[in-house]
Design a protein around this motif. Sequence first.
Motif, PDB file in Angstrom:
ATOM      1  N   ARG A   1       0.822  -1.211   0.000  1.00  0.00           N
ATOM      2  CA  ARG A   1       0.000   0.000   0.000  1.00  0.00           C
ATOM      3  C   ARG A   1       0.857   1.261   0.000  1.00  0.00           C
ATOM      4  NH1 ARG A   1      -2.186  -3.530   4.076  1.00  0.00           N
ATOM      5  NH2 ARG A   1      -4.279  -4.203   3.495  1.00  0.00           N
ATOM      6  N   GLY A   2       0.361   2.276  -0.724  1.00  0.00           N
ATOM      7  CA  GLY A   2       1.060   3.545  -0.759  1.00  0.00           C
ATOM      8  C   GLY A   2       0.150   4.669  -1.224  1.00  0.00           C
ATOM      9  N   ILE A   3       0.626   5.876  -1.026  1.00  0.00           N
ATOM     10  CA  ILE A   3      -0.093   7.078  -1.427  1.00  0.00           C
ATOM     11  C   ILE A   3       0.812   7.899  -2.319  1.00  0.00           C
ATOM     12  CG2 ILE A   3      -0.991   9.297  -0.582  1.00  0.00           C
ATOM     13  CD1 ILE A   3      -1.937   7.787   1.928  1.00  0.00           C
ATOM     14  N   VAL A   4       0.229   8.476  -3.355  1.00  0.00           N
ATOM     15  CA  VAL A   4       0.976   9.381  -4.227  1.00  0.00           C
ATOM     16  C   VAL A   4       0.160  10.651  -4.403  1.00  0.00           C
ATOM     17  CG1 VAL A   4       0.074   8.363  -6.369  1.00  0.00           C
ATOM     18  CG2 VAL A   4       2.204   9.631  -6.421  1.00  0.00           C
ATOM     19  N   LEU A   5       0.827  11.803  -4.327  1.00  0.00           N
ATOM     20  CA  LEU A   5       0.222  13.082  -4.664  1.00  0.00           C
ATOM     21  C   LEU A   5       0.833  13.527  -5.982  1.00  0.00           C
ATOM     22  CD1 LEU A   5      -0.717  12.933  -1.705  1.00  0.00           C
ATOM     23  CD2 LEU A   5      -0.295  15.380  -1.555  1.00  0.00           C
ATOM     24  N   TYR A   6      -0.009  14.019  -6.887  1.00  0.00           N
ATOM     25  CA  TYR A   6       0.422  14.403  -8.230  1.00  0.00           C
ATOM     26  C   TYR A   6       0.677  15.908  -8.282  1.00  0.00           C
ATOM     27  CZ  TYR A   6      -1.069   9.740  -9.524  1.00  0.00           C
ATOM     28  OH  TYR A   6      -1.198   8.381  -9.597  1.00  0.00           O
ATOM     29  N   TYR A   7       1.935  16.278  -8.201  1.00  0.00           N
ATOM     30  CA  TYR A   7       2.316  17.692  -8.242  1.00  0.00           C
ATOM     31  C   TYR A   7       1.801  18.352  -9.516  1.00  0.00           C
ATOM     32  CZ  TYR A   7       5.186  21.876  -8.592  1.00  0.00           C
ATOM     33  OH  TYR A   7       5.613  23.175  -8.740  1.00  0.00           O
ATOM     34  N   GLY A   8       1.914  17.669 -10.649  1.00  0.00           N
ATOM     35  CA  GLY A   8       1.447  18.227 -11.915  1.00  0.00           C
ATOM     36  C   GLY A   8      -0.038  18.527 -11.912  1.00  0.00           C
ATOM     37  N   SER A   9      -0.820  17.716 -11.220  1.00  0.00           N
ATOM     38  CA  SER A   9      -2.253  17.978 -11.099  1.00  0.00           C
ATOM     39  C   SER A   9      -2.505  19.223 -10.247  1.00  0.00           C
ATOM     40  CB  SER A   9      -2.980  16.780 -10.496  1.00  0.00           C
ATOM     41  OG  SER A   9      -2.993  15.694 -11.393  1.00  0.00           O
ATOM     42  N   PHE A  10      -1.750  19.361  -9.162  1.00  0.00           N
ATOM     43  CA  PHE A  10      -1.875  20.563  -8.333  1.00  0.00           C
ATOM     44  C   PHE A  10      -1.557  21.804  -9.170  1.00  0.00           C
ATOM     45  CE2 PHE A  10      -1.923  17.694  -4.767  1.00  0.00           C
ATOM     46  CZ  PHE A  10      -2.495  18.393  -3.714  1.00  0.00           C
ATOM     47  N   VAL A  11      -0.531  21.725 -10.000  1.00  0.00           N
ATOM     48  CA  VAL A  11      -0.149  22.864 -10.846  1.00  0.00           C
ATOM     49  C   VAL A  11      -1.292  23.226 -11.794  1.00  0.00           C
ATOM     50  CG1 VAL A  11       1.408  23.610 -12.696  1.00  0.00           C
ATOM     51  CG2 VAL A  11       2.327  22.452 -10.674  1.00  0.00           C
ATOM     52  N   ARG A  12      -1.945  22.216 -12.360  1.00  0.00           N
ATOM     53  CA  ARG A  12      -3.054  22.481 -13.287  1.00  0.00           C
ATOM     54  C   ARG A  12      -4.287  23.026 -12.585  1.00  0.00           C
ATOM     55  NH1 ARG A  12      -3.017  19.602 -18.751  1.00  0.00           N
ATOM     56  NH2 ARG A  12      -0.788  19.299 -19.018  1.00  0.00           N
ATOM     57  N   VAL A  13      -4.572  22.525 -11.401  1.00  0.00           N
ATOM     58  CA  VAL A  13      -5.769  22.943 -10.682  1.00  0.00           C
ATOM     59  C   VAL A  13      -5.553  24.284  -9.969  1.00  0.00           C
ATOM     60  CG1 VAL A  13      -7.355  22.332  -8.801  1.00  0.00           C
ATOM     61  CG2 VAL A  13      -6.591  20.585 -10.420  1.00  0.00           C
ATOM     62  N   TYR A  14      -4.353  24.492  -9.450  1.00  0.00           N
ATOM     63  CA  TYR A  14      -4.036  25.699  -8.671  1.00  0.00           C
ATOM     64  C   TYR A  14      -2.812  26.425  -9.256  1.00  0.00           C
ATOM     65  CZ  TYR A  14      -6.874  23.129  -5.288  1.00  0.00           C
ATOM     66  OH  TYR A  14      -7.874  22.422  -4.670  1.00  0.00           O
ATOM     67  N   PRO A  15      -2.857  26.871 -10.506  1.00  0.00           N
ATOM     68  CA  PRO A  15      -1.661  27.467 -11.120  1.00  0.00           C
ATOM     69  C   PRO A  15      -1.180  28.746 -10.440  1.00  0.00           C
ATOM     70  CG  PRO A  15      -3.584  27.852 -12.489  1.00  0.00           C
ATOM     71  CD  PRO A  15      -3.998  26.918 -11.393  1.00  0.00           C
ATOM     72  N   GLU A  16      -2.070  29.459  -9.789  1.00  0.00           N
ATOM     73  CA  GLU A  16      -1.705  30.721  -9.144  1.00  0.00           C
ATOM     74  C   GLU A  16      -1.430  30.577  -7.653  1.00  0.00           C
ATOM     75  OE1 GLU A  16      -1.218  33.337 -11.125  1.00  0.00           O
ATOM     76  OE2 GLU A  16      -1.829  32.031 -12.782  1.00  0.00           O
ATOM     77  N   MET A  17      -1.378  29.344  -7.155  1.00  0.00           N
ATOM     78  CA  MET A  17      -1.189  29.139  -5.722  1.00  0.00           C
ATOM     79  C   MET A  17       0.287  29.306  -5.357  1.00  0.00           C
ATOM     80  SD  MET A  17      -2.145  25.939  -3.215  1.00  0.00           S
ATOM     81  CE  MET A  17      -3.882  25.962  -3.529  1.00  0.00           C
ATOM     82  N   ASN A  18       0.651  30.542  -5.069  1.00  0.00           N
ATOM     83  CA  ASN A  18       2.017  30.835  -4.653  1.00  0.00           C
ATOM     84  C   ASN A  18       2.107  31.041  -3.146  1.00  0.00           C
ATOM     85  OD1 ASN A  18       3.143  30.785  -7.295  1.00  0.00           O
ATOM     86  ND2 ASN A  18       2.150  32.748  -7.663  1.00  0.00           N
ATOM     87  N   ASP A  19       0.956  31.134  -2.499  1.00  0.00           N
ATOM     88  CA  ASP A  19       0.885  31.309  -1.065  1.00  0.00           C
ATOM     89  C   ASP A  19       1.142  29.964  -0.391  1.00  0.00           C
ATOM     90  OD1 ASP A  19       0.276  32.206   1.529  1.00  0.00           O
ATOM     91  OD2 ASP A  19      -1.856  31.793   1.243  1.00  0.00           O
ATOM     92  N   GLU A  20       2.211  29.882   0.356  1.00  0.00           N
ATOM     93  CA  GLU A  20       2.579  28.610   0.978  1.00  0.00           C
ATOM     94  C   GLU A  20       1.540  28.120   1.974  1.00  0.00           C
ATOM     95  OE1 GLU A  20       6.156  26.994   3.678  1.00  0.00           O
ATOM     96  OE2 GLU A  20       6.753  27.831   1.733  1.00  0.00           O
TER      97      GLU A  20
END
Length: 127
Positions: free
Chosen positions: A62-81
């Motif tokens: 078992r494992g979990i993966v988060l897709y950074y590329g998906s985050f970039v597409r969904v939240y392209p302007e998210m520069n606020d940490e």
Amino acid sequence: MIDIDRFTAILDEQAALLPEAVFRSLNLGIGVADRHKRNRQSPPDRPLYILGEYHVHPVMGRGIVLYYGSFVRVYPEMNDEAAARQEIDRVLKHELTHHLEHQAGSRALEIADAQRLRRYNSGEDEL
């Protein structure tokens, strides 16, 4: 969007805040993929991107993966940490819930996700 190195560091920091018990049997751990992943069941004119996934392999585990590329597409302007941290934490906990439910023999969140996708595809919901 914050860069992938900072994204990974935030994910590690958020995971470290959680009790060790939630990671039991998550032998493949939590990882980050730099690519995006589109939900194939979403309509082409309204694509949904998969931000994270819980994987169960009969041999590997078992494992979990988060897709950074998906985050970039969904939240392209998210520069606020702080905003990025909040969303990463939300997705991490969602995937960990899948993990815990799988261990308990429950599919409640999986069923709820499928129902939300059906509502989205029918135009009833915007997710």
